[in-house]
Design a protein around this motif. Structure first.
Motif, PDB file in Angstrom:
ATOM      1  N   LEU A  48     -20.839 -37.830 -35.162  1.00  0.00           N
ATOM      2  CA  LEU A  48     -21.836 -37.512 -34.145  1.00  0.00           C
ATOM      3  C   LEU A  48     -21.215 -37.742 -32.762  1.00  0.00           C
ATOM      4  CD1 LEU A  48     -24.783 -36.819 -33.364  1.00  0.00           C
ATOM      5  CD2 LEU A  48     -25.263 -39.283 -33.482  1.00  0.00           C
ATOM      6  N   TYR A  49     -21.523 -36.816 -31.864  1.00  0.00           N
ATOM      7  CA  TYR A  49     -21.028 -36.886 -30.487  1.00  0.00           C
ATOM      8  C   TYR A  49     -22.238 -36.917 -29.557  1.00  0.00           C
ATOM      9  CZ  TYR A  49     -18.972 -35.307 -26.100  1.00  0.00           C
ATOM     10  OH  TYR A  49     -18.604 -35.185 -24.786  1.00  0.00           O
ATOM     11  N   ILE A  50     -22.276 -37.926 -28.639  1.00  0.00           N
ATOM     12  CA  ILE A  50     -23.408 -38.100 -27.732  1.00  0.00           C
ATOM     13  C   ILE A  50     -22.868 -38.086 -26.304  1.00  0.00           C
ATOM     14  CG2 ILE A  50     -25.352 -39.558 -27.070  1.00  0.00           C
ATOM     15  CD1 ILE A  50     -25.225 -40.835 -29.826  1.00  0.00           C
ATOM     16  N   GLU A  51     -23.497 -37.308 -25.417  1.00  0.00           N
ATOM     17  CA  GLU A  51     -23.128 -37.243 -23.995  1.00  0.00           C
ATOM     18  C   GLU A  51     -24.240 -37.817 -23.139  1.00  0.00           C
ATOM     19  OE1 GLU A  51     -22.108 -33.398 -22.604  1.00  0.00           O
ATOM     20  OE2 GLU A  51     -20.136 -33.372 -23.547  1.00  0.00           O
ATOM     21  N   ASN A  52     -23.825 -38.646 -22.179  1.00  0.00           N
ATOM     22  CA  ASN A  52     -24.748 -39.192 -21.186  1.00  0.00           C
ATOM     23  C   ASN A  52     -26.037 -39.709 -21.819  1.00  0.00           C
ATOM     24  OD1 ASN A  52     -25.719 -39.919 -18.655  1.00  0.00           O
ATOM     25  ND2 ASN A  52     -26.557 -37.876 -18.240  1.00  0.00           N
ATOM     26  N   PRO A  53     -25.931 -40.665 -22.718  1.00  0.00           N
ATOM     27  CA  PRO A  53     -27.161 -41.222 -23.312  1.00  0.00           C
ATOM     28  C   PRO A  53     -27.982 -41.935 -22.250  1.00  0.00           C
ATOM     29  CG  PRO A  53     -25.281 -42.555 -23.892  1.00  0.00           C
ATOM     30  CD  PRO A  53     -24.727 -41.357 -23.200  1.00  0.00           C
ATOM     31  N   LEU A  54     -29.282 -41.800 -22.360  1.00  0.00           N
ATOM     32  CA  LEU A  54     -30.153 -42.373 -21.334  1.00  0.00           C
ATOM     33  C   LEU A  54     -30.627 -43.771 -21.688  1.00  0.00           C
ATOM     34  CD1 LEU A  54     -32.300 -39.188 -20.555  1.00  0.00           C
ATOM     35  CD2 LEU A  54     -30.217 -39.991 -19.414  1.00  0.00           C
ATOM     36  N   TYR A  55     -30.708 -44.079 -22.967  1.00  0.00           N
ATOM     37  CA  TYR A  55     -31.215 -45.388 -23.375  1.00  0.00           C
ATOM     38  C   TYR A  55     -30.673 -45.696 -24.761  1.00  0.00           C
ATOM     39  CZ  TYR A  55     -34.466 -41.932 -25.286  1.00  0.00           C
ATOM     40  OH  TYR A  55     -35.013 -40.822 -25.894  1.00  0.00           O
ATOM     41  N   GLU A  56     -30.864 -46.936 -25.159  1.00  0.00           N
ATOM     42  CA  GLU A  56     -30.426 -47.368 -26.477  1.00  0.00           C
ATOM     43  C   GLU A  56     -31.299 -46.700 -27.551  1.00  0.00           C
ATOM     44  OE1 GLU A  56     -31.221 -49.296 -24.022  1.00  0.00           O
ATOM     45  OE2 GLU A  56     -29.460 -50.461 -23.428  1.00  0.00           O
TER      46      GLU A  56
END
Length: 568
Positions: A107-115
């Protein structure tokens, strides 16, 4: 019979499918063949991206096809990313990066906003949710900085290319990279490197020519991300430059007001300085170099060798200080040096001079040293003649230069009996020297000196004897006056005689009694009657005469009194 077997196999397939649906809510570790390998917890910085490696397995009896679908859910059971047969169904910030049919659930996540917490599910000929491991994504503040490379020192004049790489290798994030540097004529370019997994690396390059003025100056790279997030990196440039020839500076330390501070410290085209004799001089050596180097001095006459100071000080500089002084700069790469010549300025000084008289001709020579060279002239009985070559019937002058100094020769025709006074006059901007080489009058005076000295000595002796005689005369005269003043008067003698009765004898019947005589008035005619009939005689012994005692002394002594009766 064949139909029954087919229906039997179909019914068995449906049973297994049904059972898998029932087991979808059970932890995979409780079911044989279902396993997922994924980190329990990952951390990502705000504004950046994170790659979560993941792979899973299914029972060996099951084979995943290319149509296998992978799905990621968040803790709210919302689909954040899914993929089937290479087709992504992204949620703008989430990507299922792996090939599901190969068991890759990365899984690839960009600019996560919160946990958040996530789980994976696979759908193909089977459907199963892996609940035993649900990776937790922790979001922190942006701390990563761009990377500037290479960081090293450069040489003055070298062309330099630096690169600045943005933090994170993201898919859709496009950072803006800028340079902060006070350099002219730079070239900037932005580039992207695409990776096989679809991520990208963003970086920028800057090209310029290094100069020594840029040494220790800052250079920064600024990266701006989504949401106004900014991060930067700064370095200090190190620009080395070749060792240059050291520089020598001169200054005069004022000893006296008459010596200007700038006098003698201006170098000419030949690197020569001209300090005035007696001045205080300082030489300073400096070298523009990086890396640093050691500085030292050496002299041509071998009297000075110092590698521990950059300053040389000369107190009351004299002619012995003349010479070549060399400043040497040395570092790990090379050694260079600069020299300065010191020439002392001084007023004319006498070296040699004399006159020789032959009959009616007088020959004189005069040798003078000075710097700058002196101007020479001759004076004959107060009349000046230039130092240039001068010839006529009476006088001949020749002036030349040699290693010993400036030499001038005078040949003069003279008349017998005339006074002759010859002077050599030398001058420059620092002073004048007058030498009297011949004075005929002075020579004649010197010959008569012995007789004059004898006469003067005799005269002085006469004066001394006369003075001594006068002193003796006046002293004797004063002694006689004192003696006369100390002689006793008639009254004092009589008184002493009467006070010393012991000195009388043979003429007195009683002590202190003097015979009475009849006193008759003198005749009227003025004649003197000598009556010797009544003359009496007595003896006087002066040895028994006692000194008269003063009143003060008589008070201190015990005196015996006797009464003397006098009868008529």
């Amino acid at each position: 019979m064949k139909i029954k077997r087919s229906s039997y196999h179909l019914s068995y397939y449906h049973i297994l499918l049904f059972i898998s649906h029932l087991w979808s809510g059970i932890d995979s570790e409780l079911l044989p063949g279902y396993h997922i390998n994924v980190p329990h917890r990952v951390t990502v910085q705000r504004g950046l991206c994170v790659y979560i490696p993941c792979n899973f397995t299914v029972p060996k009896t099951e084979t995943l096809t290319r149509n296998a679908k992978g799905i990621w859910y968040n803790k709210n059971e919302q689909i954040v990313a899914s993929k089937r047969n290479g087709l992504h169904f992204p949620n703008k910030r989430f990507f299922l990066a792996g090939d599901v049919w190969r068991g890759d659930c990365s899984l690839y996540i960009e600019n996560p906003l919160y946990e958040d917490r996530y789980r994976f599910r696979v759908e193909d000929n089977i459907e199963f949710s892996y609940r035993d491991i649900k990776p937790y994504v922790d979001v922190t503040e942006l701390k990563s900085k761009p990377e500037i490379s290479p960081i090293k020192s450069w040489i003055d004049g070298e062309e330099v290319t630096l690169s600045c790489t943005s933090p994170g290798t993201c898919v859709q994030i496009k950072p803006q990279i800028t340079w902060g540097v006070n350099i002219k004529n730079v070239r900037v370019g932005n580039k992207i490197i695409n990776h096989e997994n679809g991520t990208k690396t963003h970086f920028s390059t800057i090209t310029f020519t290094a100069r020594k003025e840029q040494n220790n100056s800052p250079l920064s790279c600024i990266v701006q991300l989504k949401g106004g997030l900014t991060t930067a990196q700064q370095i200090t440039m190190k620009v080395e430059y070749p060792l240059r020839a050291p520089e020598i500076k001169c200054s005069i330390i004022n000893k006296e007001p008459k010596i200007p501070s700038s006098s003698g410290c201006t170098m000419d085209a030949n690197n020569t300085i001209y300090p005035l004799e007696g001045s205080w001089l300082s030489l300073t050596c400096s070298a523009d170099r990086l890396p640093t180097s050691s500085l030292g001095w050496k002299s041509s006459n071998g009297t000075l060798t110092s590698f521990s100071t950059v300053n040389l000080t000369f107190i009351n500089v004299s002619l012995t200080a003349e010479g070549i002084y060399t400043c040497q700069a040395t570092n790990t790469y090379e050694s260079k040096e600069t020299s300065v010549t010191m020439k002392i300025l001084y007023s004319p000084r006498f070296v040699d001079g004399r006159c020789h008289k032959v009959e009616n001709r007088l020959e004189c020579t005069c040798l003078i040293q000075s710097f700058p060279e002196p101007t020479l002239k001759w004076k004959h009985n107060g009349v000046s003649y230039n130092n240039a070559n001068h010839m006529n019937d009476k006088i001949s002058i020749f002036t030349g230069k040699s290693k010993s100094g400036t030499n001038s020769t005078l040949t003069l025709q003279i008349n017998t009996g005339e006074s002759q006074n010859i002077q050599c006059v030398a001058s420059n901007i620092h002073g004048e020297l007058v030498l009297e080489l011949f004075n005929e009058t002075a020579q004649l005076t010197s010959k008569a000196f012995p007789s004059a000295a004898i006469f003067a000595g005799c005269f002085a002796a006469v004066l001394i004897v006369t003075g001594v005689l006068l002193i003796i005369f006046y002293r004797k005269r004063k002694m006689m006056q004192n003696k006369e003043a100390s002689m006793p008067t008639h009254d004092s003698v009589v008184e002493n005689i009467y006070d010393n009765s012991e000195m009388f004898s043979n003429g007195l019947n009683e002590v202190g009694k003097i015979p009475q005589q009849d006193h008759q008035p003198p005749p009227e005619d003025g004649s003197v009657d000598l009556n010797c009939e009544n003359v009496q005689y007595m003896s006087v012994n002066f040895s028994k005469l006692k000194p008269k005692v003063t009143a003060t002394e008589s008070e201190a002594e015990e005196v015996e009194y006797s009464v003397v009766k006098r009868t008529a």
